[in-house]
Design a protein around this motif. Structure first.
Motif, PDB file in Angstrom:
ATOM      1  N   ALA A 902      -1.372   1.415  -0.127  1.00  0.00           N
ATOM      2  CA  ALA A 902      -2.132   0.660  -1.456  1.00  0.00           C
ATOM      3  C   ALA A 902      -2.139   2.246  -2.317  1.00  0.00           C
ATOM      4  N   GLY A 903      -1.188   2.964  -2.359  1.00  0.00           N
ATOM      5  CA  GLY A 903      -1.314   4.122  -3.313  1.00  0.00           C
ATOM      6  C   GLY A 903      -1.207   3.783  -4.788  1.00  0.00           C
ATOM      7  N   GLY A 904      -1.962   3.765  -5.503  1.00  0.00           N
ATOM      8  CA  GLY A 904      -1.985   3.584  -7.054  1.00  0.00           C
ATOM      9  C   GLY A 904      -3.038   3.185  -7.523  1.00  0.00           C
ATOM     10  N   LYS A 905      -3.425   3.263  -8.647  1.00  0.00           N
ATOM     11  CA  LYS A 905      -4.633   3.346  -9.349  1.00  0.00           C
ATOM     12  C   LYS A 905      -5.381   2.046  -9.259  1.00  0.00           C
ATOM     13  N   GLY A 906      -6.331   1.884  -8.456  1.00  0.00           N
ATOM     14  CA  GLY A 906      -7.049   0.651  -8.382  1.00  0.00           C
ATOM     15  C   GLY A 906      -6.580  -0.298  -7.293  1.00  0.00           C
ATOM     16  N   TYR A 907      -5.402   0.182  -6.489  1.00  0.00           N
ATOM     17  CA  TYR A 907      -4.649  -0.539  -5.731  1.00  0.00           C
ATOM     18  C   TYR A 907      -5.728  -0.810  -4.169  1.00  0.00           C
ATOM     19  N   GLU A 908      -6.016   0.478  -3.815  1.00  0.00           N
ATOM     20  CA  GLU A 908      -7.001   0.208  -2.527  1.00  0.00           C
ATOM     21  C   GLU A 908      -8.160  -0.720  -2.761  1.00  0.00           C
ATOM     22  N   GLU A 909      -8.611  -0.285  -3.965  1.00  0.00           N
ATOM     23  CA  GLU A 909     -10.050  -1.446  -4.186  1.00  0.00           C
ATOM     24  C   GLU A 909      -9.554  -2.712  -4.341  1.00  0.00           C
TER      25      GLU A 909
END
Lengths: 1118, 144, 333, 430
Positions: A902-909
């Motif tokens: 989930a490497g991306g802006k807001g992805y992990e969240e």
């Protein structure tokens, strides 16, 4: 003598620690005369180091500079700039690598010092041969081509267009939008994909600087940066983008339904349709795979799929008029055609071919019953008169189509009846007289005059016809003379030509046929003769032929019917002599035929004269073939070919006499009915063109043919219907009379046959939509065309494909309807999708309770050859389970995963939310199998965190299929000269520093064609590619690297060895001057041509043999 | 007696093999000091004349290295090098240059360990063959 | 202008070069309208001591390879007596066919055994290998070919002997000659030293056969096929060296259907004809598979003997003798 | 000991000289051939089909015999057109070769190069008509043109290939060839008349030599015949045994070996009666010939007979006369073969399908019988090669002639140049 400055860098201790730089410097300045100065310094690349060089150039007047330090990959530009700053041409500089190749890899300082010295000596020797070089400049054509209309291409195109430059966008599909158009929502914001995409696509549609070419592919790129020439293949849309109003009337009447590719097969569509209402271009278009095999197999080119489809929906009249467009005799054809269409029918590869011929016969019979004659519309009447000689199938066909074109047609027939072989060559039990008469009456009704009993050559001549005002003549006199054996006794009483018997019977002339009859010959005529003889009262009919049973040219069907009726067949026998009693035939002696054809397949029978058979008989019919009337064709003054046939131009049917056309058997030799009809129609078109335009040949590109092998999609389309059998008279009944044997199809039978059609061509071109379309926007005769564009830069954004989940058979995709891919799931969620946005099971439409997502299907799997991570699937599954939960708060989602990426802006969240808020169960482990048990799907896998096998019951299984290169990446790569990685993704110039450039200047990459990407990345790359293009355009000119190949014309011998070497088509051959010619703007400087040139006339500048030889000598001088 | 130290000329492709050689340096893969590298744009640029020139000038071995087939920066220059290599090796052997003295290898940019290994291997091979003296009057192999 | 003095000599070789000079003489009626042939053992039986009496010779046409000590002595002697030395024919220019003996697997014998006892007969010793003239003495000009075509030999005579005062002109020659040589013939300027009296391109340029793009699927030995008459022999799979060989013959052999074997030597800019032939031919193999390419390679036989048929001594970079070798006369022990 | 060396000798295609050693007693004379080509080392390892192009350096006729040896090696029969074209080339070579010898001979008494004065050469001055030499010259040039047409190149022909010839002739060549043929024939008639008046025996120093055998392959037979000096057949064997029947003696004073008949054993050249050596060439052929095929040379034969008896005795003038007879024959055959019908046909060559591994051929070349034999490996790479050329076969005879001239010029050391000229003139027709 040249003055060379040599500078040796210590690179701190990197070099100096191993190599004795100072010693080398001292030795070289004394050993080599050309060395004007040789210095060593701690850090040559530092400003003081560079200044040292600049000062020496100025003060000592150096001609060349050699720098010995690190790899040229590192600092060559630095030092080139340094010497440039001092006014020296940068190509008079040479860099020697004594760090990576020497000090760093040597453990022995003495050896390293020696090696470094050798290398520097090589550099000095080389540099003295260097020449000053400057690149040439070419202007840039500020027009861009964007290949691919996905989000990356759209972004690039819009940005370039906004800057005011013209953009061509080439898209393979019928609409732009790419994969993004199929998505429902986007992660991590869950905003609607369509809502953010369609403003962009309509902006493309509106932008005056963007010209979109849909259903198009780039097939060739030539030229070079700033000046490319591109050939684009445009496939027909059939619906005019300008005229179509998008009303949708057309799809109401379309008789065909095929699985929708846009909906991934989850629903059907009509070939004329559009994928979704907001699609751009916002018009309909027709999906046509090409000409179906039945139609391409038909010599007359009848639109088989069209009339079968129309028959299938009960539109018999429309079907019949479609037949008549290319075949005037539906009814006759339905009885006697050789049916090449059925041989080609792809349904035959599945069970049995569709009963095309019988269906056509039904249409003819139907016409007779209803009395309607749905002929094509007659054109305005014209004054010109055309004569047709011979009223056989080709003559009548010509008359038919000429009459439709409006001509005044007269048919002249030698016999007392019209119809040619249809009437006098085919026995009535196969083709009843009333059927022919009805078809001929139809032609008469259209205004064609048929005059029987008039012999051409006797009653008429070309000259007399001309005098009577006939503008053109179509000659189709057929073959009416029975070929002879040329044996003794052939003129005995009781020996007769087979074709003569048929003619006499048809004309109701008196024929005597004995009780025992011998028929000689193995073709269809022989069989017809044998069966006619039976019907005339013979009790014993023997058919003897040279060929073995399997070699016999007669059709199997006819032979079987003859056998059923009691004809005996004896094979491999040839007549030796006719035996007479009282001047009348009584027996025939036969000899054994050992082979009929020679090794090359030519007719060349050999006999065993010793083995003979004698057969008693009363009558003998010789049916070994037909020929034209010898004196007749000779007397016409036309060019003739083998066997006395009239020679014609096979495309226009014209003979060597202007205005005279010929066709049918008299040009082909014995041929089929349908070929004769094809000739007649072609002649009619040619005569029309001859009269209107003086006989210019019209060039019509042939439509692309559908692949002859049946494909998966077609198999899936097949409805499970068996082929209807033709009801026939029993043998004992039929041999008594000339009553027709086949009784005909009923309307139901014909309709079911129509429904058996697989619609291989997709759109069947039945014309229903054309008739319905108010604005007349549909043109089914559109063809492929090629457009040539001139552009300065190319952005390749051909996108990505979805992994074929069928490659994991254990997951059951394709086997269980409730195992779907994540893209199919997107369509399920989409409000304009097949379910209107309801997430339901495809099998029963019920709302699923438990949904299992299987990750990494086709990604990160070395065994399947897809080692890479597709990057987006983790997020897609998280998004999809969230959507699912929003639709069904009670449902439960499971995810089998390997790692969550989930490497991306807001992805992990976002992913966290899916796990925590949506309560999805994430199970780490591969799934081994998906299978059905008790009506539910079971997903068996392993929970690798606990190390236990685990089974999950699922209502719906979603496979997170990976992203793979487009299937046609090879074609695209070849057309644009791009190189690919081992998967098929296009190679960028540099994975870090040149992510959107390619090794070809002026060609850039964006989006998934370069590797798996999500939407933000694709958009970013599209923007980056646009920036590259704009940078190029604003430069206005490009500098061509001077390290390119140079040809010495004085030496070039024109042997053409080099021409094939160049991968960039930079070398052409000057036919005038007989020398090669190099386009330096295209040359990439690889030097393959120079190496291959046998006379060393080509040199790559800066890499000339002189320079390399000097370097070799320098290196090895010690 | 000093050990025979062969001299080997290596023509390395600018895009793959030269990068591998640089990377071998960066990784400090120690190599014997017998190899002298000449950078070329492409293995397809290496005219057989260069190889013959190197031998004639006293090299004991010649290596040409390029990108793996399919990976050529210039699409298929390396294939041309491959095509030439067999016939060139045949000519060389007819002229008394043993087959092992001339090698064509595919070394990708990432294969720096392979580069170092191949170099050391070739140095040993050539060392075992002894000095290359084709122009002297030593007996030649069969010519056919 | 005083008449020029001319010498003609053949060392080890055959009489073809001299016959070509004779043929020119026959063709023109006479060779010597503005020159005297003062030394020509073959036709005139000229004596060596007579050479000294004649005074310096203006131009010496030296044919044949240097195979024996006698050849070497003759070369040195003629060089010192001549203002211009012309290597005439492939043997003198490149070693020619005799130098092929140096390609043989056997160790070359210096003296045949049976000759050992014959010292009293002063039979000249064989050199350690076959040399071209330029290995032994300085050569001013070359007239290649085996034998040289009479057109180019005549061009050399016109240029060097008649100095623009030629009794007749062969226009064909002038048009095929490189500019510098053509000018020298017509204007009487001595052409640049080292000039080769031949064309500057390769044989392909003057071969009349039709050439297309080359793509090789297979090769044939010349006896294996009957090539089409109008098409490039090489493209039909017959190894033809016209690609890398200096033109000047006008495609004599290819016109007859025989492949070029390179008797004019390498084309001007070529370093080593064998390397270039290897490169040109193999680059166009129609295959990308190593095994297939290897298979194609196996259809070739005797590369060295073919590519260096006439030029082994001077143009085969790996076999050319170094200066040391050439300097030393054979051992007299 | 006194060595006198006469060198270089005119008209010798290999560098040769005469060395006379006087060590008391009668002078010893040696004809030394001073270099060797070492053909076998040139050829071994080559593809066998290249040999016709390599071995042609011996003489153009070796090109033809080599191609014939290849026919046998590849077991292929050339089509009639090719046979005729090769024969036409061979006849032209006869014409050129013999004419050139006559040219040398006749011009040796005047000036072959017009303006160059021969006054400094101290030889007898005889008057040979100037225009005769010019015409010989012109006809050699014409015939050379024909060899270029037929052989592809004049001096080193290339057109003969295994199984035939390498190309068809083009139309204009037929006309040119028959023109050349007619011209050569009419000139050869004229030449005979003039030479009859000139009487070669009066122009040169003639002498008899001890009886010596001659070796020929008469007509189209495949038999080698050995005749004694009176023209009687002494033995006969199939041509392909020739390398078994003939031995080569090497002597330390010359690079050229001496051919001799093995079964008779080698006698030293010094011995009084040499029995095993033989000679080949025009005179040998003439001696073994009982009839002359061509009527005009038959006429000439008659005058020959009238002068020298039915079997020509061995003599230098007779050798020249033999050249003349053969010029006739060749010119006649040329006219015959140069017709378009002889040189046209459906095919020029038959493509070989096998390699026998061994090939042999022998023909009568202008200078005499020559033979080639090759052995190859299965791919046709030469492994072994044997060549019998006329120079080796006549080597012994030439030595004897040199010896005889020196012996008979009692005062030879007063005027060695005259002796040298005599030797040259005596060696030329062999």
């Amino acid at each position: 003598m040249k003055k060379v400055g040599v500078y040796i860098c210590h690179c701190g201790t990197n070099i100096g620690g191993t190599v004795d730089c100072h010693k080398i410097a001292e030795e070289l300045s004394s050993e080599i005369g050309e060395v004007a100065v040789c210095r060593d310094y701690k850090y040559m690349c530092s400003e003081p180091g560079q200044k040292m060089i600049r000062d020496d150039i100025a003060e000592l007047g150096l001609d060349h500079v050699v720098e010995a330090s690190c790899s040229p990959k590192m600092h060559e530009p630095t030092f080139r700039n340094a010497v440039s700053a001092a006014g020296m041409n940068p190509y008079l500089f040479e860099m020697v690598n004594i760090r990576e190749h020497c000090s760093w890899v040597s453990d022995n300082p003495d050896a390293a010092t020696d090696k470094a010295k050798d290398l520097i000596r090589g550099g000095i020797a080389r540099v003295t041969h260097h020449e000053p070089l400057t690149g040439s400049k070419k202007s840039v054509n500020p027009t861009a081509l964007v290949v691919g209309g996905g989000i990356a291409g759209i972004t690039a195109a819009l940005k370039i267009a906004k800057a005011g430059y013209q953009v061509f966008m080439v898209e393979k599909e019928e609409i732009i939008g790419g994969k993004m158009a199929q998505f429902d929502k986007t992660f991590p914001t869950l905003d609607c994909s369509g809502c953010i995409l369609t403003p962009k696509t309509s902006e493309v549609g509106r932008n005056p600087h963007i010209e979109t070419m849909t259903k198009s592919e780039v097939i060739e790129v030539s030229g070079f940066v700033g000046n490319f020439k591109v050939r684009v293949l445009q496939r027909p849309r059939y619906v005019s983008v300008e005229k179509c109003t998008g009303c949708g009337d057309c799809q109401q009447v379309c008789p065909i339904n095929i699985p929708s590719p846009f909906e991934l097969g989850m629903t059907t569509r009509h070939p004329i349709s559009r994928p979704f209402p907001q699609a751009i271009p916002n018009t309909y278009s027709i999906l046509r795979a090409g000409m179906p095999p039945c139609q391409s197999a038909c010599p007359a080119g009848v639109n088989v799929q069209g009339y079968m489809t129309l028959t299938g929906v009960g539109k018999f009249d429309e079907a019949l008029s479609l037949v008549r467009e290319r075949m005037p005799f539906a009814s006759a054809c339905g009885r006697i055609c050789v049916r090449p269409c059925e041989d080609a029918c792809k349904r035959g590869q599945l069970d049995a071919p569709t009963a095309i011929c019988f269906t056509k016969r039904f249409l003819g019979d139907h016409e007779k019953e209803t009395g309607l004659q749905p002929n094509p519309p007659m054109k305005e009447s014209r004054e010109e008169k055309v004569a047709v000689i011979g009223s056989g199938p080709s003559g009548l066909s010509a008359a038919y189509y000429l009459s439709i074109e409006g001509y005044q047609v007269t048919v002249f027939e030698k016999l007392p009846v019209a119809g040619g072989m249809l009437t006098v060559g085919i026995p009535a039990y196969r083709l009843p007289r009333d059927v022919i008469e009805a078809e001929i009456a139809n032609i008469r009704d259209m205004g064609v005059t048929i005059r029987t009993g008039i012999t051409f050559g006797k009653d008429l001549t070309f000259e007399s016809l001309e005098d009577e005002g006939f503008r053109a003549v179509f000659l189709s006199t057929g073959l009416h003379v029975s070929r002879k054996l040329n044996l003794e006794g052939e003129d005995l009483k009781g020996v007769m030509g087979g074709i003569d018997l048929l003619r006499k019977v048809a004309l109701n002339e008196q024929v005597h046929v004995g009780k025992s009859v011998i028929v000689i010959g193995g073709g269809n005529v022989a069989v017809d003769v044998a069966r006619t003889a039976l019907r005339l009262g013979a009790t014993k009919v023997d058919l003897l032929c040279l060929e073995a049973r399997h070699e016999m040219p007669a059709w199997e069907r006819e032979l079987n019917e003859a056998l059923e009726e009691g004809v005996t067949i004896q094979n491999s026998l040839g007549p030796k002599r006719f035996i007479d009693r009282d001047g009348k035939i009584c027996a025939v002696e036969f000899k054994r035929c050992t082979s009929v054809f020679d090794a090359n397949g030519n007719f060349k029978p050999t006999y065993d004269e010793n083995e003979t058979v004698e057969l008693q008989c009363e009558t003998v019919f010789v049916a070994i073939g037909q020929s034209p009337e010898n004196n007749f064709t000779n007397s016409l003054g036309l060019e003739t070919g083998p066997g006395g046939t009239v020679s014609i131009d096979t495309e226009t049917m014209s003979t060597n006499r202007p205005g005279v056309f010929a066709g049918g058997d008299c040009t082909l030799g014995p041929a089929t009915f349908v070929q004769a009809v094809a000739h007649g129609r072609q002649a009619a078109l040619s005569i029309d063109s001859y009269i209107k335009h003086g006989g210019l040949r019209e060039i019509r590109p042939a439509e692309r043919k559908v692949a002859p092998e049946i494909g998966e999609a077609e198999k899936n389309r097949a409805r499970p219907i068996e082929r209807s059998a033709m009801p026939v008279l029993p043998p004992e009944e039929r041999k008594k009379s000339f009553e027709p044997i086949e009784l005909g199809f009923t309307a139901e039978m014909a309709m079911t046959e129509g429904q058996r059609c697989l619609a291989c061509g997709m759109c069947c071109q039945c014309g229903e939509c054309v008739r319905k379309c108010g604005p007349q926007a549909i043109d089914l005769s559109e063809t492929e065309r090629i457009r040539e564009l001139e552009v300065g830069a190319i952005v390749v954004a051909t996108g990505i494909d979805i992994f074929d989940a069928g490659k994991y058979p254990e997951y059951g995709h394709g086997k269980y309807p409730d195992v779907i891919t994540n893209l199919q799931f997107e369509r399920l969620c989409n409000a304009s999708g097949p379910t209107g946005g309801k997430v339901v099971r495809p099998s029963d439409g019920k709302v699923p309770k438990s949904v299992v997502f299987i990750q990494c299907v086709g990604s990160r799997d070395r065994a399947k050859g897809y080692e890479y991570c597709s990057k987006v699937c983790c997020m897609i599954s998280a998004k999809q389970l969230s959507i699912f939960k929003h639709h069904n708060p009670d449902g439960q989602a499971y995810v089998f995963y390997i790692d969550n990426r989930a490497g991306g802006k807001g992805y992990e969240e976002f992913l966290r939310r899916a796990i925590e808020q949506e309560e999805a169960q994430y199970i780490r482990g591969r799934v081994a199998k998906v299978f059905e048990e008790g009506g539910r799907l079971i997903v068996r896998g392993e929970n690798s965190l606990v190390g236990h096998p685990v089974e999950v019951e699922a209502d719906l299984v979603v496979l997170a299929t990976g992203l793979v290169p487009q299937k046609d990446y090879m074609n695209v790569g070849r057309a644009i000269n791009l190189s690919t990685d081992r998967y098929g993704f296009f190679m960028e110039l540099h994975p870090k520093l040149g992510p959107v450039e390619t090794s070809l200047a002026g060609i850039y990459l964006a989006g998934g064609c370069q590797g798996p990407k999500d939407i933000p990345e694709s958009v970013a790359q599209g923007g980056a590619a646009a920036a590259e293009v704009l940078a190029l355009f604003s430069m206005g000119q490009v500098e061509i690297d001077p390290t390119v190949a140079n040809l010495d014309e004085r030496l070039c011998t024109g042997c053409r060895t080099c021409v094939g070497m160049c991968a960039y088509n930079a070398i052409s051959f000057d036919e005038q001057r007989k020398v090669a010619s190099i386009n330096q703007a295209l040359c990439q400087g690889c030097g393959t041509c120079a190496a291959a040139c046998p006379v060393a006339a080509i040199e790559v500048q800066h890499y000339t043999p002189d320079q390399i030889f000097a370097q070799i000598e320098g290196i090895l001088a010690s | 007696m000093t050990r025979f130290e062969p001299k080997i000329i290596a023509f390395l492709c600018n895009w793959c093999s030269y990068v591998a050689a640089d990377a071998a340096g960066v990784s400090r893969f120690v190599q014997k000091p017998n190899v002298r590298v000449i950078r070329v744009f492409c293995s397809g640029m290496v005219d057989p004349s260069y190889v013959i020139k190197a031998f004639a000038s006293g090299a004991d071995g010649v290596l040409v290295a390029g990108c793996h087939p399919g990976d050529c920066h210039y699409l298929a220059g390396n294939i041309k090098a491959l095509r030439r290599s067999f016939l060139l090796r045949k000519l060389l052997s007819e002229l008394g240059v043993e087959e092992k003295r001339f090698r064509l290898e595919w070394i990708a940019a990432s294969e720096s360990p392979l580069y170092a290994k191949l170099m050391n291997e070739m140095i040993e091979d050539v060392r075992n063959l002894g000095p290359c003296m084709p122009s002297s009057q030593k007996p030649l192999k069969g010519v056919a | 202008m005083p008449k020029k003095k001319l010498a003609v000599y053949t060392a080890t070789g055959c009489a073809a070069c001299e016959n070509t000079i004779l043929d020119i003489h026959y063709d023109l009626g006479s060779l010597t309208r503005s020159a005297d042939i003062v030394f020509w053992p073959y036709v005139l039986g000229s004596q060596w001591d007579g050479l000294n009496e004649q005074g310096p010779v203006d131009v010496c046409f030296f044919a044949g390879a240097i195979r024996t000590e006698a050849d070497r002595i003759a070369a040195v002697r003629l060089r010192s007596n001549s203002k211009l030395m012309v290597a005439c024919g492939a043997c003198a220019a490149f070693g020619g066919l005799p130098s092929l003996t140096d390609l043989h697997p056997e160790t070359p014998e210096n003296r045949p055994e049976h000759l050992d006892e014959g010292n009293e007969f002063l039979l000249p010793k064989l050199e350690s290998r076959v040399f071209a003239l330029e290995h032994i003495v300085d050569v001013d000009y070359f007239v290649p070919g085996c034998p040289p075509t009479r057109d180019f030999l005549w061009a050399a005579i016109q240029s060097l002997v008649y100095m623009g005062d030629s009794p007749t002109r062969i226009s064909f020659t002038a048009s095929r000659l490189p500019m510098a040589l053509a000018e020298s013939i017509t204007s009487g300027i001595v052409p640049p030293r080292g000039s080769v009296f031949a064309g500057e391109k390769a044989v392909c340029a003057s071969c009349s056969r039709i050439k297309e793009e080359k793509k090789f699927r297979g090769f044939y030995r010349p006896y294996e096929i009957d090539p089409d008459s109008g098409r490039c022999l090489l493209e039909q799979g017959i190894l033809c060296q016209g690609l890398a060989t200096r033109e000047g013959c006008g495609g004599l052999c290819t016109a007859v259907g025989a492949a070029c074997r390179g008797c004019f030597g390498k084309a001007e800019a070529v370093f080593d004809p064998g390397a270039k032939m290897v490169s040109a031919v193999s680059s166009t193999f129609d295959s990308t598979e190593a095994s297939e390419i290897e298979g194609l390679t196996k259809t070739f036989v005797d590369l060295a003997g073919t590519f260096y048929r006439y030029t082994l001594a001077t143009q085969c970079a790996l076999r050319t003798p170094n200066a040391e070798e050439a300097k030393h006369a054979p051992d007299n022990s | 000991m006194r060595r006198t060396i006469l060198e270089p000798l005119r008209w010798m295609e290999e560098l040769a000289r005469v060395m006379v050693i006087e060590n008391g007693g009668p002078p010893k004379t040696f004809l030394q051939v001073m270099t060797k080509l070492n053909l076998s080392r040139m050829c071994i390892g080559r593809p066998v089909e290249e040999l016709p192009r390599i071995l042609t350096i011996l003489s153009p006729a070796h090109h033809l015999v080599s191609a014939m040896a290849l026919d046998s090696l590849f077991n292929v029969t050339p089509p009639p057109l090719a046979v005729n074209m090769r024969d036409a080339l061979l006849q032209t070579l006869f014409f050129v070769r013999h004419m050139r010898k006559l040219y040398f001979f006749l011009s040796s008494h005047s000036n072959p190069f017009e303006d160059f004065s021969l006054s400094q050469r101290n030889i007898d001055q005889h008057s040979v008509p100037r225009d005769l030499i010019d015409q010989i010259m012109r006809h050699v040039a014409l015939a050379q043109e024909a060899t270029k047409i037929l052989g592809g190149r004049a001096d080193h022909p290339i057109s003969a290939v295994p199984g035939g010839v390498s190309r068809f002739l083009k139309q204009p060549y037929y006309d040119r060839l028959s023109e050349i043929g007619r011209s050569c024939l009419s000139f050869s008639i004229k030449l005979a008349r003039v030479l009859a008046d000139l009487k070669p025996e009066e122009l040169l120093y003639d002498f008899d030599i001890q009886p010596i055998l001659s070796l020929t392959i008469p007509g189209n037979s495949n038999e080698v015949q050995v005749s004694d000096s009176s023209g009687e057949l002494t033995c006969q064997f199939p041509a392909d045994q020739i390398f078994e029947k003939i031995g080569f003696q090497k002597e330390p004073w010359t690079y050229k070996p001496f051919a001799f008949l093995k079964e008779k054993g080698w006698n030293s050249l010094d011995s009084e009666k040499v029995t095993s050596i033989y000679f080949v060439g025009p005179l040998a052929r003439l001696k073994s010939q009982k009839e002359i095929g061509f009527p005009l040379s038959g006429e000439n034969w008659k005058s020959f007979e009238d002068t020298f008896g039915s079997t020509p005795t061995f003599g230098i003038a007779n050798a020249y006369r033999a050249l003349q007879v053969e010029i006739f024959q060749a010119a006649g055959r040329m006219v015959d073969l140069y017709r378009q019908e002889s040189l046209t046909g459906p095919v020029i060559r038959n493509i070989p399908t096998e390699i026998k591994g061994e090939g042999f051929a022998a023909i009568e070349s202008p200078d005499g019988l020559i033979a080639h034999r090759y052995k190859t490996d299965s791919r046709g790479i030469v492994e072994e090669i044997e060549i019998l050329d006329s120079a080796t076969q006549n080597n012994a005879l030439k030595c004897l002639i040199a010896k005889k001239v020196v012996e008979e010029s009692a005062d030879w050391n007063h005027d060695p140049k005259l002796t040298k000229v005599r030797i040259e003139e005596a060696l030329l027709p062999f």
